[in-house]
Design an enzyme around this catalytic site. Structure first.
Site, PDB file in Angstrom:
ATOM      1  N   SER A   1       0.812  -1.213   0.000  1.00 44.76           N
ATOM      2  CA  SER A   1       0.000   0.000   0.000  1.00 44.76           C
ATOM      3  C   SER A   1       0.842   1.258   0.000  1.00 44.76           C
ATOM      4  O   SER A   1       0.308   2.363  -0.092  1.00 44.76           O
ATOM      5  CB  SER A   1      -0.897   0.012   1.239  1.00 44.76           C
ATOM      6  OG  SER A   1      -0.092   0.101   2.414  1.00 44.76           O
TER       7      SER A   1
ATOM      8  N   VAL B   1       3.977   1.590   6.053  1.00 46.49           N
ATOM      9  CA  VAL B   1       5.017   0.896   6.811  1.00 46.49           C
ATOM     10  C   VAL B   1       4.686  -0.582   7.012  1.00 46.49           C
ATOM     11  O   VAL B   1       5.580  -1.444   7.003  1.00 46.49           O
ATOM     12  CB  VAL B   1       5.266   1.604   8.163  1.00 46.49           C
ATOM     13  CG1 VAL B   1       4.039   1.523   9.056  1.00 46.49           C
ATOM     14  CG2 VAL B   1       6.481   1.027   8.870  1.00 46.49           C
TER      15      VAL B   1
ATOM     16  N   SER C   1       2.906  -2.896   5.148  1.00 50.35           N
ATOM     17  CA  SER C   1       3.170  -3.772   4.002  1.00 50.35           C
ATOM     18  C   SER C   1       4.647  -3.777   3.636  1.00 50.35           C
ATOM     19  O   SER C   1       5.165  -4.773   3.125  1.00 50.35           O
ATOM     20  CB  SER C   1       2.323  -3.336   2.803  1.00 50.35           C
ATOM     21  OG  SER C   1       2.547  -1.991   2.461  1.00 50.35           O
TER      22      SER C   1
ATOM     23  N   CYS D   1     -14.096  -3.040  -0.091  1.00 51.63           N
ATOM     24  CA  CYS D   1     -12.815  -2.994  -0.799  1.00 51.63           C
ATOM     25  C   CYS D   1     -12.011  -4.251  -0.504  1.00 51.63           C
ATOM     26  O   CYS D   1     -11.398  -4.845  -1.406  1.00 51.63           O
ATOM     27  CB  CYS D   1     -12.034  -1.745  -0.381  1.00 51.63           C
ATOM     28  SG  CYS D   1     -10.490  -1.502  -1.293  1.00 51.63           S
TER      29      CYS D   1
ATOM     30  N   CYS E   1     -10.177   6.975   1.460  1.00 54.60           N
ATOM     31  CA  CYS E   1      -9.154   7.417   0.515  1.00 54.60           C
ATOM     32  C   CYS E   1      -9.694   8.273  -0.619  1.00 54.60           C
ATOM     33  O   CYS E   1      -8.985   9.118  -1.164  1.00 54.60           O
ATOM     34  CB  CYS E   1      -8.398   6.212  -0.042  1.00 54.60           C
ATOM     35  SG  CYS E   1      -9.442   5.020  -0.928  1.00 54.60           S
TER      36      CYS E   1
END
Length: 389
Positions: A18, A21, A23, A103, A200
């Site tokens: 993404s 931190v 991932s 999502c 987002c």
């Protein structure tokens, strides 16, 4: 104690990145374990959102540092359909949606896993989510993370079990402070990135977003008990059940949104006791254990979360209609503002294992995704407008 599953032998693994931190550390751990890694980011927004501007660049920098290949997949149309359309249509119908759950189900898992397996030929997809997976005869069981504050199992309540069976959670037995400390020790490019709690694709505030999407609609605030008009609002979709702040009505006492009627554009206001209830319906449940798909599994006593940030409560789940698989949930103690459109997530009696989840009371079914939607992607630049008073 449940141990988080990670493969012992070398596997080909796509790490869903993404640009954050979590991932990034997941990618490092998988590479350190000797697996063949490829970083993978879904392009989900068509405009100035953080996913467009930052995620692809930051994830690419991390992969370059780790010396692993990096790939992207264009899922903008799928995101627009399964997440943004669902979000907009839910508010228009008077519901309070949870776009992150949708999502996860359709984009971050189903679409991304399909691409990773079919196009990249991976064995697993690893993510930076905080949860624990344990192999089982049917695939995997999902357990809560050791980090109580970061546990993300609620958001996985509607992920398809077949996709979870292809998933790895390298951070399952770590806490967020441990992850951040490791990222800074390694000097990863994302070590100091800030976590966003915002939706987002809502860039200029919820009210502005919905005003641009649905248009302002003057309506009335009405007293729940007396039916008296208490004032005016600019659209029922600006409000959610249980809301107290931002109502703008002087009633001489604390008042809350107790009901929303999208057909008449009416928002009903009342006292806290109007929001207390124990019984509600759940539609379209998704079960992570195959035995729970059988009518004989009910009634089922389990822990229930009615929203992401609410503590779980014990309740009884009964099958209302075998054809539609609708459920009746009776909580053993009253809860406030059980909100239509939100997700009810079910856990075992010890609040350790995620069993599944469904939509509270009402939901909007997704029509089949069409490739033609790629020709009409929403432009987020239209949101960047001066805030209205």
């Amino acid at each position: 104690m449940t141990r988080n599953f990670l493969p012992g032998s070398k596997k080909r693994i796509a790490v869903a990145m993404s640009g954050g931190v979590d991932s990034s550390v997941a990618a490092y751990l998988m590479a350190k374990a000797g697996h063949e890694i490829v970083g993978l980011t879904a392009w989900t927004l068509n405009g100035p959102g953080k996913c467009c501007n930052d995620a692809l660049v930051n994830a690419g920098r991390v992969c370059e540092m780790l010396g692993v290949p990096y790939d992207t997949v264009d899922l903008r149309a799928e995101f627009s359909h399964f997440v943004m359309d669902y979000y907009n249509n839910s508010y228009e119908a008077g519901l309070t949606p949870n776009p992150c759950v949708e999502c996860n189900r359709y984009v971050k898992w189903e679409m991304l896993v399909r691409y990773a397996v079919e196009e990249l030929g991976v064995d697993y997809v690893a993510t930076g989510h905080y949860a624990i997976l344990e192999p089982a005869a049917h695939g995997v069981n999902v357990f809560r993370s050791v980090d109580e504050h970061k546990d993300q199992t609620y958001m996985m309540a509607r992920v398809y079990p077949k996709d979870l069976a292809k998933t790895l959670f390298p951070l399952g037995e770590m806490t967020k402070p441990e992850v951040v400390a490791l990222a800074r020790e390694l000097d990863l490019p994302t070590a100091y990135s800030k976590e966003s709690q915002d939706i987002c694709f809502v860039l200029n505030g919820q009210h502005n977003y919905m005003d641009l999407t649905l248009g302002k609609r003057k309506g009335n605030f009405v007293d729940t008990d007396t039916g008296k008009v208490l004032g005016e609002h600019d659209g029922y979709y600006r409000f959610t059940l249980g809301q107290r702040k931002g109502i703008g009505v002087a009633a001489g006492r604390p008042i809350y949104v107790t009901k929303i009627d999208p057909h008449t554009n009416t928002v009903y206001l009342g006292d806290a006791h109007h929001l207390e209830s124990t019984t509600f319906k759940v539609l379209a449940p998704n079960w992570l254990l195959p035995e729970l798909e059988a009518p004989g599994a009910f009634p089922l006593d389990c822990m229930v979360k009615i929203r992401y940030n609410s503590p779980p409560v014990m309740g009884r789940v009964e099958l209302l209609d075998e054809a539609s698989l609708s459920l009746k949930v009776t909580l053993f103690e009253p809860q406030s503002a059980i909100t239509p459109g939100q997700i009810a997530a079910f856990y075992d009696g010890e609040f350790r294992q995620l069993l599944g989840g469904g939509y509270i009371e009402r939901y909007l079914s997704h029509e089949a995704f069409s490739e033609t939607k790629r020709d009409n992607l929403p432009d987020l630049y239209c949101q960047v407008a001066p805030a209205t008073a």
